[in-house]
Design an enzyme around this catalytic site. Sequence first.
Site, PDB file in Angstrom:
ATOM      1  CB  CYS A  15      -0.978  -0.039   1.167  1.00 39.57           C
ATOM      2  SG  CYS A  15      -2.424   1.007   0.904  1.00 39.57           S
ATOM      3  CG  HIS A  28      -3.810  -3.776   3.460  1.00 43.66           C
ATOM      4  ND1 HIS A  28      -2.764  -3.336   4.239  1.00 43.66           N
ATOM      5  CD2 HIS A  28      -4.413  -2.673   2.966  1.00 43.66           C
ATOM      6  CE1 HIS A  28      -2.742  -2.016   4.223  1.00 43.66           C
ATOM      7  NE2 HIS A  28      -3.728  -1.584   3.456  1.00 43.66           N
ATOM      8  CD  GLU A  31      -1.600  -6.424   5.791  1.00 46.41           C
ATOM      9  OE1 GLU A  31      -1.751  -5.215   6.036  1.00 46.41           O
ATOM     10  OE2 GLU A  31      -1.188  -6.851   4.695  1.00 46.41           O
TER      11      GLU A  31
END
Length: 512
Positions: free
Chosen positions: A79, A170, A172
Amino acid sequence: MNDKIIILDFGSQYTQLIARSIRELNVYCEIQPCTKPIQYEPGIRGVILSGSPFSVNDEQAPKPDIKVIGDQLPVLGVCYGAQLLAQQSGGEVGRSTHREYGRAHLNGLVHDPLLATISDGSQVWMSHADTIKQLPEGFSLIARTESIPVAAFKADAGYAKNVVYGIQFHPEVTHSVDGRQLLKNFVVDICGCKQDWTPASFIQETVARIKNEVGDGKVVMALSGGVDSTVAATLIHRAIGDNLYCIFVDNGLLRKNEFEQVLEGYKHLKLNAKGIDAKNLFYKELAGVNDPEQKRKIIGKLFIDVFYEESVKLKDVKFLGQGTIYPDVIESISVNGPSQTIKSHHNVGGLPEKMHLSLVEPLRFLFKDEVRKIGKELGIDDLFLSRHPFPGPGLGIRILGAVSEEKVKLLQEADAIYTQHLRDSEQYHKVWQAGAILLPVQSVGVMGDERTYEYTVALRAVTSIDGMTADWAHLPHEFLAKVSNDIINHVKGINRVVYDISSKPPATIEWE
């Protein structure tokens, strides 16, 4: 020495999730503030740049030179990290023309090690206001989505000595379905990390390190009965045996029978633990004190005083053991600067300096769930490992208003009934934390033919992963009705029970 990944933290709310995801691959990683220069010691295999609340176009935005990092190690920018990479290399980053937040689907994937085994259409999670409008010259697009032209890219071979990637989603978060696979591709296949960071290896390395650090020295440590201090003490004990001296203070604000139960548990662990009954001292100092912050400070100071008084009776102690865990460390080095004080924390304050002691913190780089895994590997009883988090000031901050011995006993009884019902109904392990709060509110009730004017208890139960955010637990109505009935019938002095349905944020888990 284990292989290691460094995560440069630019202030993203998801940074800890990156670390947790990598550690679940049995690869060790550390979070460092982006303002700190990376020390390229042996063992580091790669660097991940986190997201950020900043825009790369902000004057105050942190901007380390990514090419310099890429000359040393493989890099993955997430990001903000991806946008910074693009901007520093001559690309264009600007505000998105439409909102890019939520689910999206990758398409146009090219054959690349970062995207190995990930298919077109894979769902990812977006969360950014800026977007990469133009890639730098020579950089390669490796994935896009239906809404943005640049979802993932790779720096050209001449940019740095090592491979450098950027992604605008993202990986994660659980919403990114193949996110863990992408991280594995980067960490294991591209960076070459061995997946050998396990509880057993951690214990072996930590015990050896403590032996080397402490030698024949003595360590004193305050225990709380909680998972962190218990696991930390057990690790230190493995290393130095009875040269560890543990002190467990009964401040009169523990749960019902907790002092005796915990001391008995420490005997089974063969810890050299001494219990100190200081109830009356705490009750005396807290009498008439209503302000929650003042109560916390009184409890914290008294704890330090009692612990210090006992500690100085020991001869030749050079070390202080603590159960500090990684979220505490991360918060203290946040790139966002000092956070607003919501409540003061209960710890041993300035004791290391006052007593001229060196710290021993075996859990300093572990998350709470990892601490429990280490405890299980150590063979610690479930009595300690499965316990809900309990505030350092104990029931002192679950009694709203002034604390007295009478109120403590009321709350202990109500809390014990609530906890036992949670266990009996198999709800205890489904919630992160639960407890009863005694309110400074008395109301009219009727029991038989008698009018009562007694206290109100609020029940609190939340679900969470790490306590940073929490939702109220949706306990069955029938369960709550039974708990309420038993508290009112068995605890004389309480005639009303309510249930707290507030989430964090905006509320906190504890009421004070």
